[in-house]
Design an enzyme around this catalytic site. Sequence first.
Site, PDB file in Angstrom:
ATOM      1  N   ARG A  88       0.859  -1.181   0.000  1.00  0.00           N
ATOM      2  CA  ARG A  88       0.000   0.000   0.000  1.00  0.00           C
ATOM      3  C   ARG A  88       0.894   1.229   0.000  1.00  0.00           C
ATOM      4  O   ARG A  88       2.107   1.126   0.103  1.00  0.00           O
ATOM      5  CB  ARG A  88      -1.031  -0.010   1.151  1.00  0.00           C
ATOM      6  CG  ARG A  88      -0.661  -0.678   2.432  1.00  0.00           C
ATOM      7  CD  ARG A  88       0.467  -0.052   3.192  1.00  0.00           C
ATOM      8  NE  ARG A  88       0.266   1.376   3.396  1.00  0.00           N
ATOM      9  CZ  ARG A  88       1.216   2.247   3.640  1.00  0.00           C
ATOM     10  NH1 ARG A  88       2.492   1.854   3.709  1.00  0.00           N
ATOM     11  NH2 ARG A  88       0.979   3.516   3.813  1.00  0.00           N
ATOM     12  N   GLY A  89       0.238   2.408  -0.104  1.00  0.00           N
ATOM     13  CA  GLY A  89       1.012   3.639  -0.260  1.00  0.00           C
ATOM     14  C   GLY A  89       1.105   3.926  -1.758  1.00  0.00           C
ATOM     15  O   GLY A  89       1.493   3.044  -2.544  1.00  0.00           O
ATOM     16  N   ALA A  90       0.747   5.160  -2.138  1.00  0.00           N
ATOM     17  CA  ALA A  90       0.557   5.453  -3.565  1.00  0.00           C
ATOM     18  C   ALA A  90       1.744   5.067  -4.465  1.00  0.00           C
ATOM     19  O   ALA A  90       1.567   4.307  -5.435  1.00  0.00           O
ATOM     20  CB  ALA A  90       0.191   6.931  -3.722  1.00  0.00           C
ATOM     21  N   ASN A 138      -5.173  12.505   0.830  1.00  0.00           N
ATOM     22  CA  ASN A 138      -4.239  11.654   1.563  1.00  0.00           C
ATOM     23  C   ASN A 138      -5.061  10.873   2.586  1.00  0.00           C
ATOM     24  O   ASN A 138      -6.288  11.031   2.688  1.00  0.00           O
ATOM     25  CB  ASN A 138      -3.142  12.487   2.229  1.00  0.00           C
ATOM     26  CG  ASN A 138      -1.994  11.631   2.747  1.00  0.00           C
ATOM     27  OD1 ASN A 138      -1.472  10.783   2.012  1.00  0.00           O
ATOM     28  ND2 ASN A 138      -1.617  11.794   3.991  1.00  0.00           N
ATOM     29  N   LYS A 139      -4.390  10.057   3.348  1.00  0.00           N
ATOM     30  CA  LYS A 139      -5.064   9.191   4.321  1.00  0.00           C
ATOM     31  C   LYS A 139      -6.078   9.948   5.170  1.00  0.00           C
ATOM     32  O   LYS A 139      -5.820  11.072   5.593  1.00  0.00           O
ATOM     33  CB  LYS A 139      -3.985   8.526   5.189  1.00  0.00           C
ATOM     34  CG  LYS A 139      -4.474   7.594   6.257  1.00  0.00           C
ATOM     35  CD  LYS A 139      -5.417   6.534   5.749  1.00  0.00           C
ATOM     36  CE  LYS A 139      -4.870   5.691   4.620  1.00  0.00           C
ATOM     37  NZ  LYS A 139      -5.915   4.878   3.933  1.00  0.00           N
ATOM     38  N   ARG A 152      -7.537  -0.167  -6.478  1.00  0.00           N
ATOM     39  CA  ARG A 152      -7.689   0.939  -5.525  1.00  0.00           C
ATOM     40  C   ARG A 152      -7.893   2.244  -6.314  1.00  0.00           C
ATOM     41  O   ARG A 152      -7.048   2.598  -7.131  1.00  0.00           O
ATOM     42  CB  ARG A 152      -6.459   1.025  -4.593  1.00  0.00           C
ATOM     43  CG  ARG A 152      -6.284  -0.262  -3.772  1.00  0.00           C
ATOM     44  CD  ARG A 152      -5.462  -0.060  -2.535  1.00  0.00           C
ATOM     45  NE  ARG A 152      -6.076   0.828  -1.581  1.00  0.00           N
ATOM     46  CZ  ARG A 152      -5.425   1.358  -0.549  1.00  0.00           C
ATOM     47  NH1 ARG A 152      -4.142   1.088  -0.384  1.00  0.00           N
ATOM     48  NH2 ARG A 152      -6.031   2.149   0.306  1.00  0.00           N
ATOM     49  N   ASP A 204      -1.954  10.935  -2.025  1.00  0.00           N
ATOM     50  CA  ASP A 204      -2.428   9.896  -2.949  1.00  0.00           C
ATOM     51  C   ASP A 204      -2.809  10.470  -4.304  1.00  0.00           C
ATOM     52  O   ASP A 204      -2.757   9.780  -5.317  1.00  0.00           O
ATOM     53  CB  ASP A 204      -3.597   9.133  -2.337  1.00  0.00           C
ATOM     54  CG  ASP A 204      -3.075   8.115  -1.352  1.00  0.00           C
ATOM     55  OD1 ASP A 204      -2.776   8.494  -0.218  1.00  0.00           O
ATOM     56  OD2 ASP A 204      -2.906   6.950  -1.760  1.00  0.00           O
ATOM     57  N   GLN A 211      -1.815   2.522  10.049  1.00  0.00           N
ATOM     58  CA  GLN A 211      -0.521   2.594   9.327  1.00  0.00           C
ATOM     59  C   GLN A 211       0.521   3.357  10.142  1.00  0.00           C
ATOM     60  O   GLN A 211       1.717   3.108  10.012  1.00  0.00           O
ATOM     61  CB  GLN A 211      -0.697   3.298   7.976  1.00  0.00           C
ATOM     62  CG  GLN A 211      -1.452   2.490   6.936  1.00  0.00           C
ATOM     63  CD  GLN A 211      -2.926   2.832   6.925  1.00  0.00           C
ATOM     64  OE1 GLN A 211      -3.498   3.200   7.941  1.00  0.00           O
ATOM     65  NE2 GLN A 211      -3.560   2.683   5.780  1.00  0.00           N
TER      66      GLN A 211
HETATM   67  O1  MRU Z   1      -4.425   3.211   2.346  1.00  0.00           O
HETATM   68  P1  MRU Z   1      -2.947   3.413   2.196  1.00  0.00           P
HETATM   69  O2  MRU Z   1      -2.158   2.829   3.313  1.00  0.00           O
HETATM   70  O3  MRU Z   1      -2.464   2.986   0.835  1.00  0.00           O
HETATM   71  O4  MRU Z   1      -2.771   4.983   2.279  1.00  0.00           O
HETATM   72  C1  MRU Z   1      -1.486   5.530   2.193  1.00  0.00           C
HETATM   73  C2  MRU Z   1      -1.454   7.005   2.340  1.00  0.00           C
HETATM   74  O5  MRU Z   1      -2.448   7.664   2.488  1.00  0.00           O
HETATM   75  C3  MRU Z   1      -0.113   7.643   2.179  1.00  0.00           C
HETATM   76  O6  MRU Z   1       0.011   8.769   2.994  1.00  0.00           O
HETATM   77  C4  MRU Z   1       0.045   8.068   0.710  1.00  0.00           C
HETATM   78  O7  MRU Z   1      -0.222   6.986  -0.141  1.00  0.00           O
HETATM   79  C5  MRU Z   1       1.373   8.597   0.433  1.00  0.00           C
HETATM   80  S1  MRU Z   1       2.559   7.311   0.488  1.00  0.00           S
HETATM   81  C6  MRU Z   1       4.058   7.962   0.140  1.00  0.00           C
END
Ligand code: MRU
Length: 355
Positions: free
Chosen positions: A47-49, A250-251, A90, A240, A199
């Site tokens: 996970r993470g963009a 973002n999250k 996603r 994201d 996270q």
């Molecule tokens: O749902 P996730 O864990 O994929 O969400 C991740 C985030 O929101 C991060 O802050 C974002 O992707 C940036 S990662 C460098």
Amino acid sequence: MYVAQPIEWTEQGVVMLDQRRLPAEEISHTYTDYVGVAKAIREMVIRGAPAIGVAAAMGVAIGIQKSKAGSVDQLQRELVQICETLAETRPTAVDLFWALERMKVRFAAVTQATSDLAEIRKKMIAEALEVHLEKQAADEAIGRFGAEYMPQEGQVMTQCNAGALATAGIGTALGVIRVAYEQGRKLHVLVPETRPYLQGARLTAWELYRGGIPLTLITDNMVGHFLKTGKVGAVVTGADRIAANGDTANKIGTYQIAVLAKENNVPFYVAAPISTFDLSIPDGEHIPIEERSSEEVTHIQGVRIAPDVHAAHPAFDVTPNRYIHAIFTQRGVAKAPFTESLKQLASAQPVAAAQ
Ligand code: MRU
């Protein structure tokens, strides 16, 4: 300093560290087809963009590698199927769609030059590896640009996990913190746990601890309290998807941190690669927000913590551009008006960041 490796291309397949099991266990899985890679993205093994983008590129590469197609036309039809499957995993992280588009463009160029299927497979794998390398280089540059904005000492806050686990490099927000720390800035990171998926507690705390960077874990409802004490020098988060006007998804929880930061005169920064820009949409209203299972709210790691009631789980929120002091990218720092600065950076040639 320790850098986690969330994904790797190997002879056996795409190896991913299972982020659902961290920090309790460090277990990796090897995916030998694109359907498996898609499932791993959907189920948050990775996970993470930016890391999702790397996984998508490798998903396309393994799909092409394992395809039984006997002609370029057949392979082209399979590529469409592969990309559709990966695109459905996603919806918010635009790096996913960026990576798929990039692999499609590469396929078109390669098949223009040759119809040798073995050669095409080799080149598509090379492109996925190139995407990975570029993400790593982007993180390093983002880190150097952003570090200049970190305080010489004191507390900085982040949200979710925008570290190595989320990017397959050194991280974006945590990359900035890491570079600043390595430069000698005496930083102490406040890490909100980031309910419901945790996270912050599970991944960011683990990464910082393994990297030897001092931190304090806090619950999400402590954010206002800590920002109000006047002892937080900056907030830095990942992204994201960043719309043309700078509005940033973002999250979930990032928006309230940004508002509370502004209320308390704490600068709020976003760190993200150019691939996270979505200049095709004018503002944050157009960003699709992923709705995840309500079970991730009513349960923690499989243990029910609420009665069997309706629960909501928007996985992201949008921070309006007026709360954002600057956006750190690998090509420099964008500031308001973002409509101008983001466009400029998107079309700029890469430049060397301050060493
Ligand atoms: O749902 P996730 O864990 O994929 O969400 C991740 C985030 O929101 C991060 O802050 C974002 O992707 C940036 S990662 C460098």
